[in-house]
Design a protein around this motif. Sequence first.
Motif, mmCIF file in Angstrom:
data_model
loop_
_atom_site.group_PDB
_atom_site.id
_atom_site.type_symbol
_atom_site.label_atom_id
_atom_site.label_comp_id
_atom_site.label_asym_id
_atom_site.label_seq_id
_atom_site.Cartn_x
_atom_site.Cartn_y
_atom_site.Cartn_z
ATOM 1 N N ILE A 1 0.841 -1.199 0.000
ATOM 2 C CA ILE A 1 0.000 0.000 0.000
ATOM 3 C C ILE A 1 0.878 1.252 0.000
ATOM 4 N N SER A 2 1.939 1.229 0.800
ATOM 5 C CA SER A 2 2.852 2.361 0.875
ATOM 6 C C SER A 2 3.518 2.633 -0.472
ATOM 7 N N LEU A 3 3.964 1.588 -1.135
ATOM 8 C CA LEU A 3 4.628 1.742 -2.437
ATOM 9 C C LEU A 3 3.669 2.275 -3.492
ATOM 10 N N ILE A 4 2.421 1.819 -3.432
ATOM 11 C CA ILE A 4 1.415 2.299 -4.386
ATOM 12 C C ILE A 4 1.150 3.794 -4.158
ATOM 13 N N CYS A 5 0.986 4.190 -2.905
ATOM 14 C CA CYS A 5 0.734 5.604 -2.609
ATOM 15 C C CYS A 5 1.936 6.474 -2.950
ATOM 16 N N GLU A 6 3.122 5.939 -2.744
ATOM 17 C CA GLU A 6 4.339 6.684 -3.039
ATOM 18 C C GLU A 6 4.493 6.930 -4.539
#
Length: 199
Positions: A127-132
Amino acid sequence: YAPKLAKKFYDLTGPHLLMTFLFWSFQTDFSGHGNGVLATGGRGSARAQCRLALRVIRALCSETDSLDGIKDHLITSFLQEGVMELLLLTLANVNNITDNKDKVNDFVYIEDDQIDLEMQEDMLVIISLICESDPAHKEACVETKLVKIIIHYLRDLPGKVVSGLRCDQLLLGVLDCLFNSILGNEAAEDKFLALEGKG
């Protein structure tokens, strides 16, 4: 490192096939025997398959972007296949987070052990990588349960870090997700502060 493999994976509809496999691993009644190193923790379930599918998705979303923008294509494909909805639903269910305080989730798939925490960490990092990768993805998370999920972890995890179960690495995943999915977005920050203030 083989940079052409990610493009080949994308060209052969890899994200669709991998997401189909991940959905299967969550919903199946498959009774594995847990044989082999890669099947650790999977006896009587498809948890080993789920664990490795999440690890592959995490690696692909972490792909160092090249000139052909394959990382963005991969992330877009995973989003179109419903990866964000699945991960948020699973994290909410595992932690019994609902919109109704009186309602208890009937579905809790993951067991509470080291492999469980590893998979939760992978979900948060994905999720963090997608938002980043795109501010629009961060914006879309404001209307989901992600803020509630992160607040739950921040309240619950610090006291468990000394348990030796991998809680320290999960907490790092939570902080990474907090940094990339909430901080820097005014609406998400307001929601985070408002919900925390009610605690």
